[in-house]
Design a protein around this motif. Sequence first.
Motif, PDB file in Angstrom:
ATOM      1  N   SER A 154       0.751  -1.113   0.042  1.00  0.00           N
ATOM      2  CA  SER A 154      -0.028   0.163   0.012  1.00  0.00           C
ATOM      3  C   SER A 154       1.003   1.149  -0.119  1.00  0.00           C
ATOM      4  CB  SER A 154      -0.886  -0.055   1.173  1.00  0.00           C
ATOM      5  OG  SER A 154      -0.170   0.215   2.264  1.00  0.00           O
ATOM      6  N   TYR A 155       0.313   2.322  -0.500  1.00  0.00           N
ATOM      7  CA  TYR A 155       1.145   3.487  -0.546  1.00  0.00           C
ATOM      8  C   TYR A 155       0.240   4.886  -0.577  1.00  0.00           C
ATOM      9  CZ  TYR A 155       0.017   3.121  -5.684  1.00  0.00           C
ATOM     10  OH  TYR A 155      -0.397   2.904  -6.724  1.00  0.00           O
ATOM     11  N   GLY A 156       0.440   5.863   0.251  1.00  0.00           N
ATOM     12  CA  GLY A 156      -0.220   6.932   0.222  1.00  0.00           C
ATOM     13  C   GLY A 156       0.011   7.713  -1.064  1.00  0.00           C
ATOM     14  N   ALA A 157      -0.661   8.336  -1.519  1.00  0.00           N
ATOM     15  CA  ALA A 157      -0.515   9.595  -2.644  1.00  0.00           C
ATOM     16  C   ALA A 157      -0.979  10.816  -2.368  1.00  0.00           C
ATOM     17  CB  ALA A 157      -1.152   8.688  -3.887  1.00  0.00           C
ATOM     18  N   THR A 158      -0.569  12.008  -2.778  1.00  0.00           N
ATOM     19  CA  THR A 158      -1.021  13.165  -2.506  1.00  0.00           C
ATOM     20  C   THR A 158      -0.555  13.880  -3.809  1.00  0.00           C
ATOM     21  OG1 THR A 158      -0.349  13.330  -0.210  1.00  0.00           O
ATOM     22  CG2 THR A 158      -0.636  15.357  -1.210  1.00  0.00           C
ATOM     23  N   ILE A 159      -1.556  14.652  -4.295  1.00  0.00           N
ATOM     24  CA  ILE A 159      -1.528  15.655  -5.440  1.00  0.00           C
ATOM     25  C   ILE A 159      -1.441  17.153  -4.936  1.00  0.00           C
ATOM     26  CG2 ILE A 159      -2.383  16.397  -7.768  1.00  0.00           C
ATOM     27  CD1 ILE A 159      -3.457  13.645  -8.130  1.00  0.00           C
ATOM     28  N   VAL A 160      -0.355  17.757  -5.369  1.00  0.00           N
ATOM     29  CA  VAL A 160      -0.330  19.011  -4.853  1.00  0.00           C
ATOM     30  C   VAL A 160      -0.132  20.091  -5.926  1.00  0.00           C
ATOM     31  CG1 VAL A 160       0.833  18.636  -2.565  1.00  0.00           C
ATOM     32  CG2 VAL A 160       2.309  19.102  -4.676  1.00  0.00           C
ATOM     33  N   TYR A 161      -0.718  21.440  -6.010  1.00  0.00           N
ATOM     34  CA  TYR A 161      -0.803  22.211  -7.163  1.00  0.00           C
ATOM     35  C   TYR A 161       0.109  23.381  -6.589  1.00  0.00           C
ATOM     36  CZ  TYR A 161      -2.302  25.854 -10.303  1.00  0.00           C
ATOM     37  OH  TYR A 161      -2.359  26.572 -11.350  1.00  0.00           O
ATOM     38  N   ASN A 162       1.308  23.865  -7.224  1.00  0.00           N
ATOM     39  CA  ASN A 162       2.197  24.816  -6.698  1.00  0.00           C
ATOM     40  C   ASN A 162       2.876  25.511  -7.741  1.00  0.00           C
ATOM     41  OD1 ASN A 162       3.669  26.526  -5.008  1.00  0.00           O
ATOM     42  ND2 ASN A 162       5.354  25.176  -4.892  1.00  0.00           N
ATOM     43  N   LYS A 163       2.758  26.824  -7.896  1.00  0.00           N
ATOM     44  CA  LYS A 163       3.135  27.489  -9.184  1.00  0.00           C
ATOM     45  C   LYS A 163       2.819  27.107 -10.558  1.00  0.00           C
ATOM     46  CE  LYS A 163       7.306  28.921  -6.430  1.00  0.00           C
ATOM     47  NZ  LYS A 163       8.778  28.800  -6.196  1.00  0.00           N
ATOM     48  N   LYS A 164       1.387  26.823 -10.673  1.00  0.00           N
ATOM     49  CA  LYS A 164       0.858  26.488 -11.929  1.00  0.00           C
ATOM     50  C   LYS A 164       1.525  25.107 -12.348  1.00  0.00           C
ATOM     51  CE  LYS A 164      -0.067  31.229 -13.329  1.00  0.00           C
ATOM     52  NZ  LYS A 164       0.058  32.057 -14.390  1.00  0.00           N
ATOM     53  N   LYS A 165       1.991  24.208 -11.583  1.00  0.00           N
ATOM     54  CA  LYS A 165       2.408  22.970 -11.841  1.00  0.00           C
ATOM     55  C   LYS A 165       1.779  21.735 -11.075  1.00  0.00           C
ATOM     56  CE  LYS A 165       6.625  24.429 -13.458  1.00  0.00           C
ATOM     57  NZ  LYS A 165       8.181  24.584 -13.341  1.00  0.00           N
ATOM     58  N   TYR A 166       1.362  20.655 -11.041  1.00  0.00           N
ATOM     59  CA  TYR A 166       1.121  19.468 -10.467  1.00  0.00           C
ATOM     60  C   TYR A 166       2.047  18.789 -10.204  1.00  0.00           C
ATOM     61  CZ  TYR A 166      -3.593  21.483 -11.839  1.00  0.00           C
ATOM     62  OH  TYR A 166      -4.752  21.973 -11.915  1.00  0.00           O
ATOM     63  N   HIS A 167       2.064  17.984  -9.036  1.00  0.00           N
ATOM     64  CA  HIS A 167       2.897  16.903  -8.723  1.00  0.00           C
ATOM     65  C   HIS A 167       2.188  15.942  -8.112  1.00  0.00           C
ATOM     66  CE1 HIS A 167       5.737  20.443  -9.300  1.00  0.00           C
ATOM     67  NE2 HIS A 167       6.736  19.609  -9.720  1.00  0.00           N
ATOM     68  N   LEU A 168       2.932  14.680  -7.894  1.00  0.00           N
ATOM     69  CA  LEU A 168       2.450  13.533  -7.280  1.00  0.00           C
ATOM     70  C   LEU A 168       3.315  13.123  -6.439  1.00  0.00           C
ATOM     71  CD1 LEU A 168       0.489  11.023  -7.064  1.00  0.00           C
ATOM     72  CD2 LEU A 168       1.871  10.100  -8.838  1.00  0.00           C
ATOM     73  N   HIS A 169       3.103  13.206  -4.786  1.00  0.00           N
ATOM     74  CA  HIS A 169       4.053  12.718  -3.884  1.00  0.00           C
ATOM     75  C   HIS A 169       3.530  10.987  -3.503  1.00  0.00           C
ATOM     76  CE1 HIS A 169       5.021  16.954  -2.422  1.00  0.00           C
ATOM     77  NE2 HIS A 169       5.054  16.748  -3.721  1.00  0.00           N
ATOM     78  N   LEU A 170       4.293  10.215  -3.779  1.00  0.00           N
ATOM     79  CA  LEU A 170       4.061   8.761  -3.366  1.00  0.00           C
ATOM     80  C   LEU A 170       4.686   8.799  -1.852  1.00  0.00           C
ATOM     81  CD1 LEU A 170       4.683   6.650  -6.354  1.00  0.00           C
ATOM     82  CD2 LEU A 170       2.430   7.617  -5.472  1.00  0.00           C
ATOM     83  N   HIS A 171       3.870   8.220  -1.093  1.00  0.00           N
ATOM     84  CA  HIS A 171       4.351   8.011   0.509  1.00  0.00           C
ATOM     85  C   HIS A 171       4.597   6.542   0.643  1.00  0.00           C
ATOM     86  CE1 HIS A 171       3.140  12.083   0.874  1.00  0.00           C
ATOM     87  NE2 HIS A 171       1.974  11.751   0.595  1.00  0.00           N
ATOM     88  N   ILE A 172       5.865   5.664   0.689  1.00  0.00           N
ATOM     89  CA  ILE A 172       6.163   4.511   0.567  1.00  0.00           C
ATOM     90  C   ILE A 172       6.729   3.999   1.752  1.00  0.00           C
ATOM     91  CG2 ILE A 172       6.288   4.815  -1.941  1.00  0.00           C
ATOM     92  CD1 ILE A 172       9.250   4.341  -1.549  1.00  0.00           C
ATOM     93  N   PRO A 173       6.734   2.737   2.142  1.00  0.00           N
ATOM     94  CA  PRO A 173       7.379   2.200   3.045  1.00  0.00           C
ATOM     95  C   PRO A 173       8.988   2.472   3.083  1.00  0.00           C
ATOM     96  CG  PRO A 173       5.644   0.447   2.176  1.00  0.00           C
ATOM     97  CD  PRO A 173       5.902   1.411   1.404  1.00  0.00           C
ATOM     98  N   LEU A 174       9.300   2.820   4.309  1.00  0.00           N
ATOM     99  CA  LEU A 174      10.867   3.180   4.453  1.00  0.00           C
ATOM    100  C   LEU A 174      11.753   1.770   3.952  1.00  0.00           C
ATOM    101  CD1 LEU A 174      12.906   4.768   5.811  1.00  0.00           C
ATOM    102  CD2 LEU A 174      12.532   3.940   7.860  1.00  0.00           C
ATOM    103  N   GLU A 175      11.444   0.560   4.399  1.00  0.00           N
ATOM    104  CA  GLU A 175      12.432  -0.627   3.979  1.00  0.00           C
ATOM    105  C   GLU A 175      12.468  -0.853   2.457  1.00  0.00           C
ATOM    106  OE1 GLU A 175       9.732  -0.580   5.876  1.00  0.00           O
ATOM    107  OE2 GLU A 175      10.554  -0.927   7.702  1.00  0.00           O
TER     108      GLU A 175
END
Length: 319
Positions: A154-175
């Motif tokens: 499982s992985y968490g996912a965040t989409i952010v909007y900054n300076k007219k650009k979209y980015h995907l942040h994936l939150h994955i297990p440390l191991e």
Amino acid sequence: MARKREEIKPTIVGRLYLESPVDKAKLLHLMRKFRDAIEMAHYHMRQGRDINEIHRRLTRFLDNGHYAHSAYQRAKLYKNQPYLKLRKPQLFSVGRACEKGNRNIRLSSTERVKIKIPHADGKHEWIEIKVKFGQKYLPLIEEIVKLANDNKLSYGATIVYNKKKYHLHLHIPLELYAKYLEPKVKVKARSHLIASFDLNVDRINMVIVDSEGKIRDIKTEFFPKVISHGVSKEKAETIRLQALSKLIDYACCHNVKYFVFEKLQNIDESKLHNRVARSKVGRFPFKDLLQHAKIMVKKRNGKFITINPAWLSIDAIPL
């Protein structure tokens, strides 16, 4: 009951390229609604309403139960604030292994991501968007997609909007993160020394001691530029992380096995009477820097230790 320890989730950032104006409009509308849902959840939490009632209201507002749960989880990060007003749109979805890693924001390949757009009539739709990660992350992303499709990750996912650009942040297990992104320097088998770190707004202090408490080495990395006017938050974070990585690598090369950090909490700025001090402390991400330190130490096969900072200065006087 013992308190559950917070799990560290490294983040991988990819750039989103929305080719369709219609898809861009749908995504931005959903992100704005999700931002409002976080503020709504925070308000009801401060009012003391039951969690089930909050979920019911959020589900009605977002037309999706999993987005509602994710908004509630994000609102919990601000639970100590008396008031919440978020400026930028955002979208977040909690990971779920039994549904190919994530129910609402799902990687379909190393270059494509699918995002669920909910509708009030229950006829939800998916939009597929191109995503581009750094070259060094591609083997890791490929492993994530494979494990998630087998319902093993499982992985968490965040989409952010900054300076007219979209980015995907994936939150994955440390191991998994540590497995693929190996550092050049690692803790040696014969290492036995202890390194203690003191995190400050404009510098990081490190002292290396042996098991008897004798000081073996002292080193400090200064970065006064981060508190200068006009330095962005992202640039300041990069400078701090580079300084922290440099000190940890130095410690690894000098037979350090145990890395000790203070378990810092965010300082109440209202207790600081100096305006400049409040500004400096407000821009210093204590918790984020500590999380990065844990990731760096684990990648180098070191032992990460946190201690209560109370009375440490008094205890250190005899040294």
